[in-house]
Design a protein around this motif. Structure first.
Motif, short mmCIF file in Angstrom:
data_model
loop_
_atom_site.label_atom_id
_atom_site.label_comp_id
_atom_site.label_asym_id
_atom_site.label_seq_id
_atom_site.Cartn_x
_atom_site.Cartn_y
_atom_site.Cartn_z
N LYS A 86 53.03 -48.92 12.89
CA LYS A 86 53.59 -47.65 12.91
C LYS A 86 53.87 -47.21 11.44
CE LYS A 86 57.86 -46.82 14.64
NZ LYS A 86 58.77 -47.06 15.67
N PHE A 87 54.40 -48.12 10.70
CA PHE A 87 54.85 -47.56 9.50
C PHE A 87 53.92 -47.73 8.37
CE2 PHE A 87 59.16 -48.41 11.43
CZ PHE A 87 59.70 -47.26 10.93
N THR A 88 52.71 -48.49 8.55
CA THR A 88 51.58 -48.46 7.71
C THR A 88 51.13 -47.12 6.93
OG1 THR A 88 51.01 -50.38 8.34
CG2 THR A 88 49.49 -49.87 6.83
N GLU A 89 50.79 -46.10 8.11
CA GLU A 89 50.55 -45.03 8.03
C GLU A 89 51.74 -43.95 7.49
OE1 GLU A 89 47.34 -44.01 9.15
OE2 GLU A 89 47.13 -45.96 8.74
N ALA A 90 52.64 -43.90 8.13
CA ALA A 90 53.78 -43.27 7.71
C ALA A 90 54.45 -43.46 6.33
CB ALA A 90 54.67 -42.99 9.03
N GLY A 91 54.20 -44.85 5.97
CA GLY A 91 55.25 -45.34 4.93
C GLY A 91 56.60 -45.65 5.45
N GLY A 92 57.14 -46.50 4.55
CA GLY A 92 58.56 -46.80 5.00
C GLY A 92 58.27 -48.54 5.57
N LEU A 93 57.20 -49.12 4.82
CA LEU A 93 57.23 -50.53 5.31
C LEU A 93 58.48 -51.35 5.18
CD1 LEU A 93 53.52 -51.42 4.45
CD2 LEU A 93 54.71 -51.56 6.83
N SER A 94 59.50 -50.93 4.30
CA SER A 94 60.35 -51.63 4.06
C SER A 94 61.34 -51.89 5.29
CB SER A 94 61.40 -50.94 2.79
OG SER A 94 61.39 -49.55 3.32
N ILE A 95 61.15 -50.89 6.10
CA ILE A 95 61.90 -50.97 7.45
C ILE A 95 61.47 -52.14 8.16
CG2 ILE A 95 62.52 -50.02 9.73
CD1 ILE A 95 62.54 -47.07 7.98
N SER A 96 60.03 -52.35 8.25
CA SER A 96 59.24 -53.30 8.85
C SER A 96 60.04 -54.79 8.30
CB SER A 96 57.61 -53.26 8.68
OG SER A 96 57.32 -52.08 9.39
N LEU A 97 59.81 -54.85 6.90
CA LEU A 97 60.48 -56.07 6.26
C LEU A 97 61.75 -56.10 6.68
CD1 LEU A 97 60.54 -58.08 4.21
CD2 LEU A 97 61.11 -56.43 2.65
N LEU A 98 62.54 -55.28 6.92
CA LEU A 98 64.01 -55.39 7.43
C LEU A 98 63.99 -55.97 8.84
CD1 LEU A 98 66.37 -52.63 5.95
CD2 LEU A 98 66.35 -55.06 5.38
N LEU A 99 63.14 -55.38 9.87
CA LEU A 99 63.23 -55.97 11.03
C LEU A 99 62.74 -57.31 10.94
CD1 LEU A 99 63.10 -55.21 14.03
CD2 LEU A 99 60.39 -54.61 13.80
N TRP A 100 61.65 -57.69 10.32
CA TRP A 100 61.19 -59.08 10.37
C TRP A 100 62.17 -60.13 9.81
CZ3 TRP A 100 55.86 -60.51 7.56
CH2 TRP A 100 55.61 -61.83 7.88
N ALA A 101 62.72 -59.61 8.66
CA ALA A 101 63.81 -60.60 7.98
C ALA A 101 65.26 -60.65 8.99
CB ALA A 101 64.26 -59.94 6.74
N ALA A 102 65.21 -59.63 9.68
CA ALA A 102 66.63 -59.54 10.77
C ALA A 102 66.17 -60.33 11.89
CB ALA A 102 66.87 -58.01 11.27
N LEU A 103 65.10 -60.23 12.46
CA LEU A 103 64.82 -61.26 13.83
C LEU A 103 64.53 -62.54 13.28
CD1 LEU A 103 61.76 -59.26 15.08
CD2 LEU A 103 64.11 -59.73 16.32
N ASN A 104 64.08 -63.02 12.04
CA ASN A 104 64.11 -64.24 11.78
C ASN A 104 65.71 -64.63 11.62
OD1 ASN A 104 61.38 -64.48 11.72
ND2 ASN A 104 60.96 -64.71 9.47
#
Lengths: 799, 799
Positions: free
Chosen positions: B156-174
């Motif tokens: 979702k965010f690769t196109e739209a930009g804002g991959l830092s949100i993905s990073l946050l999600l990943w780190a948070a889940l972990n």
């Protein structure tokens, strides 16, 4: 009964002359029998051997012979424990000399020792691999020559008629080879007969089987196995590899050859039973590894069959030896096969590669596998049962070397004849494939482009036959062929095992199993409609082979690994395990394993893993031998000589005691000394009075004991003058001052555990005041076993 | 120093409260500390745990706490041997009660016992398989969920930009997953941290690690490992399986659960250390077997790491348990994967099938393999070195549970971030194959139809990453990707091991090794012109993985078999062996193995296989503890209570003596009695006077001892009135009348051998008159070790 027992393949004659002539003297080796023993050295050994047999009593010339040779004891049976076998001592003799040496050694010296252990293990592996390579190439060349000759002959006479000439040629060639193989075994070194696995088992268990790790044994073993395999007997060349590896290990680790009278002055530290045993385990493992291309299987074999105390470093060394062994074999065979450097095809026997995809199995096949395991167990027990009676028969009636050779030749001729007849009457013709895998396809009466299927099983070395059964495509054999083959080969193999030839039972067992296994596969495919399920009968051949072998030898863990390593595919690990377990359980219900049976027939005091279950009511007091002949810490030489020469003393170890109070009380234990040590002391005349008078006499060192090891001279060969008899000997420095002891009330299982776990030879039983009341040795423990009516006691006899 | 040591992952807090509260009391557990111990039960346990740490001294409220909590001892280092660890007793206590029971038993009863042993082993295997299955499915489902979620988010965010949100999600889940996993470990059962292999090694060695085989430990371990793997840490789920199997075995074999307060009244015969140890070996083997699909490897693991006395029957039972375990796992996983009945894919980890043809190796590759082994050994030593200092750091500063949880969360977040950054900046795009093997291919900034290669290593469970590295076709990874991955993953894995989470080190090691191994393969192929020779980098990945794992854990034999069984191909047996040997030799030169390092840091009195090489100058006299507190055969109750309550008595076993002459002479040994036995006797008030007055009092039976096993109450919980103190106790029936003894002059290696081979807990040293002069226990032997300057002696401390 001396003369009957000793013909069991490996407690055979060599054992008598060997033990009496060169090993520590027998307990009943009294002075009267000295002339005999001296005679028995050199070339007259065979004659003596024959003289002392039962049915040649009229030939007995001297009084001494008759005393030894006459069957005055109870007839041989397996409820007997021979007193003739000595024990090995896996407990270090930590006397002052030893401790002084150890204390002088620096940490670096211990490092060096450790490195030399690794070097020796590497050497053992290398040499074992070389020998395996030699055997393999020799067998292949000679067998190739033989089969080519016979095949040409058969082809010639198939058209012209007169195949009986081919039969004669075949039988004659076989008999000739086998005759040579049997002669060297029966006349030169009877201990080299059979697979050697029971002997190695005993050695690792701590029983000294005379001559079992001699150079001569190795030579006879290697040459013998080549001729028996080439001679077309139902035997394999794998078992003898294990023995060969063990002999090599015993030789290499000592850094000298007593037979060749060469001492390389290296590895002197390892000249004692403890160290030698470790190397022999490595040698046995290297042998298995070379035979089956199974280094891990080799390690497990050594541990399952031999070791008791598991030591991590030792295990790694054993593993290293195994690894080097496979490696060496692979390397040289790859050169021989013109693919230098290709190491992917290990082992003497190669079961061929099982392709994983074609060979998957499913849950519903598991019950089938288990059923096959049960069949294997049953057939194995039957095999052992037949062989047991055959062995008894051989002990009674076929104990003269020339008879043994004749029997071997007979078996060879019969094997050839049976094979020929089976092939002749077989009508199972198969088309010759484009990539015909058969080395020697026999056309006989088949149409052109076809070959006789029965011939692929019989007209080949057993190793190749096994591989054919595993891998030949569906439809190569018909059911009748396999059934007949199984039947005949079963009895042939059974008859063959125990002949005076050097040969193993692994491959014949595998072959029988593979045949009926494949038969099962074929029958399954034909009875079910969904034939596609059971497409590959090779799978069933593998399972059958495992079941049959497991049923005969009853190994589980090591055999699983060996099979897995030899097939090169771990997918079948689980079914093979199941099958081997089942075969063992079913087989054990009827009869012991083949090796254990032969050990039992040899009346060997073999110690099992644990004391019999219901033996808690026995204590050391009941088990021990008593009274014990003790020596004083400072003892008269005359007393020692008399003690050692006395035929009624039953032990090779003597507790050393100090008198504290009156003479009537038993004295307190202060050490333990061995016959072998006393002999060395007497030989070097380490007498207190002498030492005082001649100050220059050098102090006895550990080296003197090591030089004498392991063939200590008999007491009769040591001359002690009357003056010397009056001297005193101080045993303090030489005795083991801290022998293991147990109180009298210790239960048998507890005594057993201590004895077995530490590999002891003598265990002193003391009372509350540390006074010696008895001595427990191997035979005291080995004689209790669980029979049909609970705990039974075996008879002890000077057989 | 109590508070510092106890934070070494597994000599941790539970050990203190557990030992004091429920196990046999600590030696210094005097009556004064009773209030604390009572407090520490129930929910207040965490608080107490924290109270007794160093840097919270100001919070310490009671005198007793400060006495225990203050750092009054020498600072923790590895030259310390803790007196806190008790020994297990692998020597049967053959007292009158036991012998009577054994003698009453018929042969059939022993048969039944033997059958129940097999049944128990089957059960152990079955349950271990089930647990492995549960872990596998849970991890797969949860990890699948997580990766799907993140992948969708990233797409979702690769196109739209804002991959830092993905990073946050990943780190948070972990972090969330790991937090949960760390909380249950750090707060509920700290002993469940890590892989559990060092603990099981210690248990099999004979050291009682408190709470290590409890049900609670099992639950925390299993749930913990699921969350740490799902949390994306650099950990594997294999190590914990071994611990789980061991716990199951300890539970099942006792036929009851003390934690659940359920007694099934079965298997009562097995309620003693000797039998329990055997079953725990089987459980550990079953764990290995389930984890790697390696039943033989499991048996070897148990034997290599644990056993000392090798017993054939035991080995077969262990093998059986392993077999059943793999079998169960296979069966249930085959159902889960919708291929019911297909049993050909064993194990939690599946390295995939190596095709034999593509993977042949040649002689000239052997030096390369050896070089890789050396690299693995070096890297492994470096890993261990870093982890060693990290552990010391953790012991000093990160010992509070909440800090531990925070550290674990930090590691999880950092792992996710590093992975994300690496993936983000990676430009290694690979075309998506037609049969794309990747479960979660990430496109990111790659062209359509391509995927990010770095993501296959990071964005996946470690097991899958290993498989990809082994099997993905040539060219899947470029060298830079692999190099960067190796570097980052090495440090991540090193940081992760020792966190307060339940996790193993096998898979991360394999992954690191596979990465640099594959890198080697790629580099070789690119540097040589004859590229066809080195076609398959997967081969080098396998060798690298073996080298790295061997370099870290330093197992050889069992690891070879495990690798061979896990890859399903024995062709690589030989190279793997060579590599593991080399890795071990090189690694040992620098640093000990990871497990041994952690055992050492825990100050555990671990007995190695042999006494130190240069210890011959030490004798039992120097080694033993003396004077010994002895009890009389008929002893006053008051004396016994005082002896047991006395904090200065250092032993759990007391020689029983009889006075023969005057009081000034030491008395003669007549038996040995354990603290636990005395406790039971006191609890049941088996006093001579009482028995006389109340004739109805039932005789104490073996059952009473078995019921109390293994959690004997502390002496303080037993109330003895002043009247009762005056009574006498007759120990004759209960003591072991035949303890093993050694003379004072016995050398240390000899004492060591006896002690180790028989698995003793107490060895009585006697003089020539059988009078007690000392007692040798585990700590007396374990404190000698070979250091840089020859033989060194470790300090003993009440840590």
């Amino acid at each position: 009964m001396a003369n009957i027992t000793k013909k069991v393949s490996w407690s055979s004659r060599g054992d008598e002359s060997g033990a009496a002539g060169e090993e520590t003297p027998l307990l009943n080796g009294s002075e009267q029998s000295r002339p005999l023993r001296q005679m028995s050295s050199g070339s007259t050994v065979f004659q003596i051997g024959r003289l002392s047999t039962v049915d040649l009593e009229e030939e007995i010339t001297t009084e001494e012979d008759s005393a030894r040779g006459r069957p005055k004891e109870i007839p041989h049976n397996e409820k007997l424990l021979s007193l003739k076998f000595e024990s090995l001592d896996y407990d270090n003799i930590e006397n002052q000399l030893f401790l002084e040496e150890e204390r002088r050694m620096s940490f670096m010296a211990f490092r060096c020792l450790e490195i030399s252990r690794w070097v020796i293990c590497g050497l053992i592996g290398f040499l074992t691999g070389l020998i395996a390579c030699f055997i393999d190439i020799a067998v292949e060349q000679l067998a190739g020559l033989k089969y080519k000759l016979i095949k040409e002959n058969i082809v010639k006479f198939t058209e012209a008629g007169g195949l009986s000439i081919s039969l004669l040629l075949w039988a004659a060639l076989n008999s000739f080879c086998v005759m040579f193989g049997a002669i060297i075994v029966a006349f030169f070194e009877p201990i080299a007969a059979g697979s050697g696995i029971p002997q190695i088992k005993c050695f690792l268990n701590g029983v000294k089987i005379p001559r079992v790790v001699r150079l001569k044994t190795l030579v006879v073993k290697v040459v013998g196995v080549i001729f028996s395999v080439v001679g077309g007997l139902a035997v394999g060349k794998e078992g003898p590899m294990i023995h060969s590896g063990a002999v090599l290990a015993a030789g290499v680790s000592q850094g000298r050859s007593t037979s060749l009278k060469r001492d390389f002055k290296i590895f002197e530290y390892f000249r004692r039973d403890t160290e030698k045993r470790d190397f022999v385990s490595a040698g046995a493992a290297a042998g298995v590894s070379a035979a089956f291309g199974a280094p891990v299987g080799g390690v497990l074999f050594s541990l399952e069959e031999g070791a008791s105390f598991w030591n991590q470093m030792l295990t790694w060394r054993i593993f290293f030896a195994s690894m080097i062994s496979t490696f060496t074999l692979n390397f040289f065979l790859s050169i021989y096969h013109n693919k230098p450097g290709d190491l992917s095809n290990p082992g003497l026997i190669n079961f061929g590669r099982f392709e994983s995809e074609a060979m998957e199995y499913n849950l519903y096949e598991i019950p089938l596998f288990i059923a096959m395991g049960a069949i294997g167990g049953g057939l194995g027990a039957f095999f052992n049962f037949l062989n047991y009676w055959l062995t008894i028969f051989r002990i009674r009636y076929v104990h003269r070397p020339c008879l043994q050779v004749m029997e071997a030749m007979l078996v060879a001729a019969v094997t050839a004849t049976v094979a020929f007849v089976m092939i002749y009457f077989s009508t199972d013709c198969q088309p010759l494939g484009p990539d015909h895998t058969e080395e020697y396809p026999l056309q006989l009466f088949c149409a052109d482009g076809e070959y006789n299927s029965m011939a692929t099983t019989f007209f080949n070395t057993p190793e190749r036959s096994v591989r054919s059964l595993f891998h030949n495509p569906t439809g190569t054999y018909n059911a009748l062929t396999l059934g007949l083959f199984t039947l005949t080969y079963f009895f042939l193999a059974c008859w063959t095992y125990g002949l005076a030839v050097s040969a193993g039972v692994f491959i014949p067992s595998l072959l029988i199993g593979a045949a009926w296994g494949r038969l099962c596969g074929i029958l399954l495919a034909s009875t079910t409609s969904t034939a596609s399920l059971w497409t590959d009968p090779g799978k069933y051949a593998l399972i059958g082979a495992a079941a049959q072998l497991g049923g005969i030898v009853r190994m589980t863990l090591s055999l699983t690994v060996i099979m897995v390593e030899a097939t090169g595919n771990v997918t079948y690990g689980l079914p093979i395990m199941l099958v081997l377990m089942t075969a063992k359980i079913v087989g054990d219900y009827f009869q012991e394993g083949l090796y254990d049976l032969h050990i039992k027939l040899g009346s060997v005091p073999f110690l099992h893993w644990e004391a019999p279950a219901t033996s808690h009511w026995l204590t050391a007091r009941e088990v021990m031998s008593s009274p014990v002949t003790c020596l004083n810490r400072i003892e008269k030489v005359g007393t020692i000589v008399d003690t050692l020469s006395n035929t009624s003393t039953n032990h090779n170890g003597f507790p050393v005691v100090v008198q504290v109070s009156g003479d009537d009380e038993p004295a307190k234990l202060c050490g333990l000394i061995l016959r072998s040590q006393l002999i060395v002391l007497l030989k070097h005349k380490v007498f207190v009075e002498l030492a005082r008078s001649r100050l220059t006499q050098r102090k006895l060192q550990l080296k003197d004991f090591r030089d004498a090891y392991p063939r200590f001279p008999p007491i009769q060969s040591i001359h002690v003058s009357q003056d010397e008899r009056e001297c005193m000997m101080d045993l303090t420095e030489f005795m083991n001052p801290t022998p293991y002891t147990v109180p009298q009330d210790t239960s048998l299982p507890r005594v057993f555990k201590l004895f077995r776990a530490l590999g002891l030879r003598h265990l002193v039983v003391v009372d509350d005041d540390n006074r010696v009341v008895g001595l427990v040795t191997r035979k005291d423990l080995a004689r209790y076993h669980v029979g049909k009516h609970g705990l039974e006691e075996l008879h002890l006899a000077q057989t």
